[in-house]
Design a protein around this motif. Structure first.
Motif, mmCIF file in Angstrom:
data_model
loop_
_atom_site.group_PDB
_atom_site.id
_atom_site.type_symbol
_atom_site.label_atom_id
_atom_site.label_comp_id
_atom_site.label_asym_id
_atom_site.label_seq_id
_atom_site.Cartn_x
_atom_site.Cartn_y
_atom_site.Cartn_z
ATOM 1 N N GLU A 308 -27.932 25.006 18.932
ATOM 2 C CA GLU A 308 -26.710 24.514 18.301
ATOM 3 C C GLU A 308 -26.875 24.538 16.785
ATOM 4 O O GLU A 308 -27.979 24.760 16.273
ATOM 5 N N SER A 309 -25.763 24.351 16.091
ATOM 6 C CA SER A 309 -25.826 24.281 14.632
ATOM 7 C C SER A 309 -25.119 23.019 14.182
ATOM 8 O O SER A 309 -24.072 22.651 14.715
ATOM 9 N N ILE A 310 -25.717 22.372 13.204
ATOM 10 C CA ILE A 310 -25.075 21.212 12.595
ATOM 11 C C ILE A 310 -24.414 21.709 11.304
ATOM 12 O O ILE A 310 -25.059 22.341 10.470
ATOM 13 N N VAL A 311 -23.127 21.461 11.184
ATOM 14 C CA VAL A 311 -22.361 22.008 10.070
ATOM 15 C C VAL A 311 -21.708 20.867 9.295
ATOM 16 O O VAL A 311 -21.103 19.974 9.890
ATOM 17 N N MET A 312 -21.878 20.893 7.966
ATOM 18 C CA MET A 312 -21.202 19.901 7.130
ATOM 19 C C MET A 312 -19.966 20.566 6.540
ATOM 20 O O MET A 312 -20.073 21.622 5.901
ATOM 21 N N ILE A 313 -18.830 19.945 6.741
ATOM 22 C CA ILE A 313 -17.577 20.493 6.238
ATOM 23 C C ILE A 313 -16.985 19.534 5.206
ATOM 24 O O ILE A 313 -16.826 18.343 5.492
ATOM 25 N N GLU A 314 -16.662 20.087 4.035
ATOM 26 C CA GLU A 314 -16.027 19.262 3.021
ATOM 27 C C GLU A 314 -14.523 19.373 3.206
ATOM 28 O O GLU A 314 -13.977 20.466 3.288
ATOM 29 N N CYS A 315 -13.893 18.216 3.288
ATOM 30 C CA CYS A 315 -12.444 18.202 3.513
ATOM 31 C C CYS A 315 -11.863 17.224 2.495
ATOM 32 O O CYS A 315 -11.948 16.017 2.677
ATOM 33 N N GLU A 316 -11.332 17.768 1.404
ATOM 34 C CA GLU A 316 -10.964 16.967 0.237
ATOM 35 C C GLU A 316 -12.163 16.103 -0.158
ATOM 36 O O GLU A 316 -13.258 16.618 -0.319
ATOM 37 N N ASP A 317 -11.991 14.776 -0.235
ATOM 38 C CA ASP A 317 -13.131 13.988 -0.710
ATOM 39 C C ASP A 317 -14.010 13.459 0.425
ATOM 40 O O ASP A 317 -14.842 12.578 0.200
ATOM 41 N N ALA A 318 -13.853 13.999 1.630
ATOM 42 C CA ALA A 318 -14.692 13.546 2.741
ATOM 43 C C ALA A 318 -15.633 14.660 3.191
ATOM 44 O O ALA A 318 -15.349 15.837 2.993
ATOM 45 N N MET A 319 -16.764 14.264 3.744
ATOM 46 C CA MET A 319 -17.713 15.230 4.289
ATOM 47 C C MET A 319 -17.862 14.943 5.781
ATOM 48 O O MET A 319 -18.275 13.853 6.168
ATOM 49 N N LEU A 320 -17.516 15.933 6.608
ATOM 50 C CA LEU A 320 -17.584 15.743 8.056
ATOM 51 C C LEU A 320 -18.781 16.487 8.626
ATOM 52 O O LEU A 320 -19.119 17.573 8.166
ATOM 53 N N THR A 321 -19.396 15.906 9.639
ATOM 54 C CA THR A 321 -20.501 16.563 10.327
ATOM 55 C C THR A 321 -20.015 17.049 11.682
ATOM 56 O O THR A 321 -19.428 16.281 12.441
#
Ligand SMILES: Nc1ncnc2c1ncn2[C@@H]1O[C@H](COP(=O)(O)OP(=O)(O)OP(=O)(O)O)[C@@H](O)[C@H]1O
Ligand SMILES: [Mg+2]
Length: 376
Positions: A308-321
């Motif tokens: 699997e891959s763990i991906v950090m996504i920036e969405c405006e001022d939030a960071m989602l994992t």
């Protein structure tokens, strides 16, 4: 065998309060883990159960008996410490028999008890060896054998696997699960390792700062964390938590947090936030899918682990994992669209940290799409 109970227990060291309003009932035959960060009071709770510390206030019971003031030797418990010192000059058999000798169990009665403990722990072949001729895991099993041979009402284990390497820990986890099933004893197990707690326990008591946060099954703790602390502490990688607002407009409830805007099904939350709108939105990494959907973000980090891959996504001022199956080929800064399971999001009161979800079975099944667009 017997259950144990803490009733409104408090423990202070001078002016420092290590444990407060501690109410916990462990059923007969249960495997209960005390889980929490360093310094939260786990060992203190266990030592009070063992009689090595006295509570400042409150009652401790083993079975039906109040044990406040009862010395450790009279409590019918066995404790395995993190540093399990075996006697180096004694064989495995002598080490296991030691508590029997110390308690004056007649010499003739000792060998069958040692044999049974050795069988349970698969130590029969090693009974004649000295500790230095054993691996770490084998030594650990001898330490358990020494506790087991006493046939206590309750086993207390304080981080017994922390000295072992990752592979041995996994092996010993499996052995402890099997051992508990075979002997059916009451076990209270202290750990700060959530994997240990999640895999072995019938229930987990999550603690923080001397205060009990939630007592529930591993599944319940994972899927329905009672507050922000439990939500953030349980799960690897951790749940994304974003501060935002919950608003109801035209009969529709929306959550706006970071760049996300989600429509919640009727009844998703049981209560409104205490200040009217302030919430923290919680999203588990597995509830995000990448590649399609009406949310947009930018890739910040990709950590492939093989399966699997763990991906950090920036969405405006939030960071989602996000947790995505297999390898994904995405570069830093690349724009992605993604979707998230609005029916599975966790909503907490931003002020009190308490969970607001209604957690009705039928609501969890409703699929509600995310609302396109960002926060105005
Ligand atoms: N004898 C003592 N005197 C003063 N403070 C103490 C004493 N024993 C423990 N404490 C304090 O009480 C708090 C709880 O300690 P405890 O050993 O129960 O933590 P823990 O949850 O077991 O942590 P760890 O995971 O690091 O073992 C800590 O802040 C610790 O410093
Ligand atoms: Mg400790």
């Amino acid at each position: 065998m017997a259950g144990v109970a803490f009733e409104d227990v408090r423990k202070s060291f001078g002016t420092f309060v290590a444990l407060q309003s501690f109410d916990l009932k462990v059923e007969d035959g249960e495997f209960m883990s005390l889980l929490g960060p360093s310094g939260c009071g786990k060992t203190t709770a266990l030592r009070m159960l063992a009689g090595l510390e006295q509570p400042t206030a409150g009652t401790i019971r083993i079975g039906d008996r109040v044990v406040n003031g009862v010395p450790p030797a009279k409590r019918d418990i066995a404790m395995v410490f993190q540093s399990y010192a075996l006697y180096p000059h004694m064989t495995v058999a002598q080490n296991i028999a030691y508590p029997l000798r110390k308690r004056g169990v007649p010499r003739a009665e000792r060998p069958p008890k040692v044999k049974r403990a050795a069988e349970l722990l698969q130590l029969e072949e090693l009974l004649g060896r000295k500790p230095r001729q054993l691996s770490g895991g084998q030594q650990q099993r001898v330490a358990l054998g020494r506790a087991l041979v006493r046939e206590p009402q309750v086993f207390l284990l304080d981080e017994p696997l922390s000295n072992l390497d990752a592979k041995l820990r996994a092996h010993m986890r499996a052995e402890l699960i099997e051992l508990h099933q075979r002997i059916g004893g009451t076990m209270v197990y202290v750990t700060h390792d959530q994997l240990e707690a999640m895999t072995m326990s019938t229930r987990i008591a999550v603690m923080n700062g001397g205060i009990l946060q939630q007592v529930a099954t591993p599944s319940e703790i994972y899927h329905r964390p009672k507050n922000l602390f439990v939500a953030g502490f349980i799960g690897t990688p951790a749940m994304t938590l974003i501060e935002g607002d919950m608003v109801t407009e035209g009969g529709e409830t929306q959550v706006r947090a970071g760049g996300l805007r989600l429509r919640l099904a009727d009844g998703h939350c049981a209560r409104m936030p205490s200040d009217g709108t302030g919430i923290s939105l919680g999203v588990r990494p597995e509830d995000i899918t990448i590649g399609a959907g009406d949310q947009n973000g930018k890739i910040r980090v990709v950590e492939p682990t093989g399966h699997e891959s763990i991906v950090m996504i920036e969405c405006e001022d939030a960071m989602l994992t996000a947790r995505i199956a297999g390898d994904i080929r995405l570069g830093f800064g690349e724009a992605v669209s993604f979707d998230l399971r609005a029916d599975r999001v966790h909503v907490f009161d931003r002020g009190t940290g308490e969970r607001l979800n209604a957690d009705r079975e039928d609501v969890g099944a409703v699929r509600v799409s995310a609302v396109a667009g960002g926060v105005e």
